[in-house]
Write a protein that holds these residues in place. Sequence first.
Motif, short mmCIF file in Angstrom:
data_model
loop_
_atom_site.label_atom_id
_atom_site.label_comp_id
_atom_site.label_asym_id
_atom_site.label_seq_id
_atom_site.Cartn_x
_atom_site.Cartn_y
_atom_site.Cartn_z
N TYR A 67 0.88 -1.19 0.07
CA TYR A 67 -0.13 0.04 -0.13
C TYR A 67 0.81 1.20 -0.01
O TYR A 67 0.44 2.40 -0.80
CB TYR A 67 -0.80 -0.11 1.15
CG TYR A 67 -2.24 -0.99 1.14
CD1 TYR A 67 -3.39 -0.49 0.33
CD2 TYR A 67 -2.07 -2.28 1.78
CE1 TYR A 67 -4.35 -1.52 0.07
CE2 TYR A 67 -3.05 -3.12 1.61
CZ TYR A 67 -4.20 -2.48 0.76
OH TYR A 67 -5.22 -3.54 0.65
N SER A 68 1.87 1.34 0.81
CA SER A 68 2.76 2.17 0.81
C SER A 68 3.60 2.64 -0.48
O SER A 68 3.72 3.70 -0.92
CB SER A 68 3.99 2.16 1.97
OG SER A 68 3.46 2.07 3.44
N LEU A 69 4.08 1.47 -1.20
CA LEU A 69 4.47 1.79 -2.44
C LEU A 69 3.62 2.43 -3.47
O LEU A 69 3.93 3.14 -4.15
CB LEU A 69 4.71 0.20 -3.03
CG LEU A 69 6.22 -0.48 -2.70
CD1 LEU A 69 6.29 -1.69 -2.82
CD2 LEU A 69 7.32 0.51 -2.85
N MET A 70 2.24 1.78 -3.52
CA MET A 70 1.30 2.77 -4.21
C MET A 70 0.95 4.07 -4.14
O MET A 70 1.17 4.82 -4.89
CB MET A 70 -0.16 1.80 -3.97
CG MET A 70 -0.36 0.63 -4.53
SD MET A 70 -1.66 -0.34 -3.85
CE MET A 70 -3.00 0.57 -4.35
N MET A 71 1.22 4.46 -2.79
CA MET A 71 1.13 6.02 -2.34
C MET A 71 2.40 6.63 -2.75
O MET A 71 2.26 7.62 -3.49
CB MET A 71 0.79 6.14 -0.99
CG MET A 71 -0.61 5.87 -0.64
SD MET A 71 -1.72 6.99 -1.16
CE MET A 71 -1.36 8.59 -0.44
N ASN A 72 3.44 5.99 -2.62
CA ASN A 72 4.78 6.76 -2.87
C ASN A 72 4.97 6.92 -4.44
O ASN A 72 5.39 7.97 -4.91
CB ASN A 72 5.86 5.82 -2.36
CG ASN A 72 5.97 6.00 -1.02
OD1 ASN A 72 5.40 6.65 -0.22
ND2 ASN A 72 6.63 4.91 -0.44
N TYR A 73 4.66 5.95 -5.17
CA TYR A 73 4.79 6.06 -6.71
C TYR A 73 3.79 6.69 -7.55
O TYR A 73 3.84 7.14 -8.60
CB TYR A 73 5.20 4.72 -7.14
CG TYR A 73 6.53 4.32 -7.06
CD1 TYR A 73 7.67 4.63 -7.79
CD2 TYR A 73 6.77 3.58 -5.79
CE1 TYR A 73 9.09 4.21 -7.65
CE2 TYR A 73 8.32 3.45 -5.58
CZ TYR A 73 9.12 3.43 -6.25
OH TYR A 73 10.49 3.28 -6.15
N ASN A 74 2.39 6.65 -6.94
CA ASN A 74 0.98 7.33 -7.44
C ASN A 74 1.09 6.81 -8.85
O ASN A 74 0.46 7.53 -9.80
CB ASN A 74 1.63 8.45 -7.64
CG ASN A 74 0.01 9.35 -7.58
OD1 ASN A 74 -0.85 8.90 -7.00
ND2 ASN A 74 0.20 10.40 -8.25
N PHE A 75 1.15 5.56 -9.28
CA PHE A 75 0.77 4.84 -10.78
C PHE A 75 -0.69 4.56 -10.45
O PHE A 75 -0.93 3.68 -9.40
CB PHE A 75 1.78 3.70 -11.38
CG PHE A 75 2.97 4.32 -11.54
CD1 PHE A 75 3.47 5.13 -12.62
CD2 PHE A 75 4.26 3.80 -10.75
CE1 PHE A 75 4.55 5.41 -12.73
CE2 PHE A 75 5.76 4.04 -11.25
CZ PHE A 75 5.69 4.96 -12.06
N PRO A 76 -1.44 4.58 -11.49
CA PRO A 76 -2.86 4.36 -11.33
C PRO A 76 -3.07 2.91 -11.35
O PRO A 76 -2.46 2.25 -12.13
CB PRO A 76 -3.54 5.02 -12.53
CG PRO A 76 -2.29 5.28 -13.48
CD PRO A 76 -1.20 5.56 -12.78
#
Length: 276
Positions: A67-76
């Motif tokens: 989840y943190s990776l999703m937020m950090n990189y912000n790829f849809p």
Amino acid sequence: MNKPRVAIQGIKASFHQEAAVKFFGEDIELVECTSFKQTFEALSRKEADYVVMAIENSIAGSLLPNYSLMMNYNFPVVGEVSLRIQLHLLAYPGVKFEDVKYAISHPIALRQCVDFMEEYPQIKVIESSDTAACAKRVHDEKLMDTVAIANTMAAELYELNALEKRIESNKKNYTRFLIMADKHNGTIADPNKASLCFQAGNEVGSLAKVLNIFAENEINLSKIQSMPVLGKPNEYNFYADVEWQEPKQYDAAIKQALKYTHNFNILGEYRKNDKI
């Protein structure tokens, strides 16, 4: 048309490859990575077009660091796929069960087989980076005292024998994977599901107000997961998956929810796909 380049954590015959094939079909170019962070880096450097990433397992639970990776990189997020997980005890040809001293696999896979392994305390469990990589190691090093816990695809590719089949604790075990894309691949026609992230106020009833907004607009909340905000005690990010029938109701719910939240992010809007 070029094959889609799909970044996965692991190597050929991993569950991530299975998930990628289930979503995209066989005609893909696999970008093998040693970590989930590396998959996002491959997407950042345009070495891949998509990332396939496990997000939750029905036995082991959510993979919180992802989840943190999703937020950090912000790829849809542009899609999802669910995969039935079947795990086998794979040995080099000729090895018997009584020869086995060690079992190697990914920690999430090991957690899914804890009931079976507890029956054989003489076998030492060793965590490693990837289920398929463990199978490859047993094959390449001709290990005679070590088994890998991996899938049928790995058994076939690395020519291993299954000493025991279906050793997962729950036979209805599944893992859900999310598909992330670069921005230009991020638009999906007629989405009916979204992954959201937001913070609610720390006052009594703040989160309840947000959840009620979804309910009043007939938006199904299929998942909610909280994670502490790094460096901010008593503050939490809420990750939620929502589903809808009418786009107007979804749009209305989002507009209303913005009044009672902060740092609201739509991580992706996509088509629901929960077939196993």
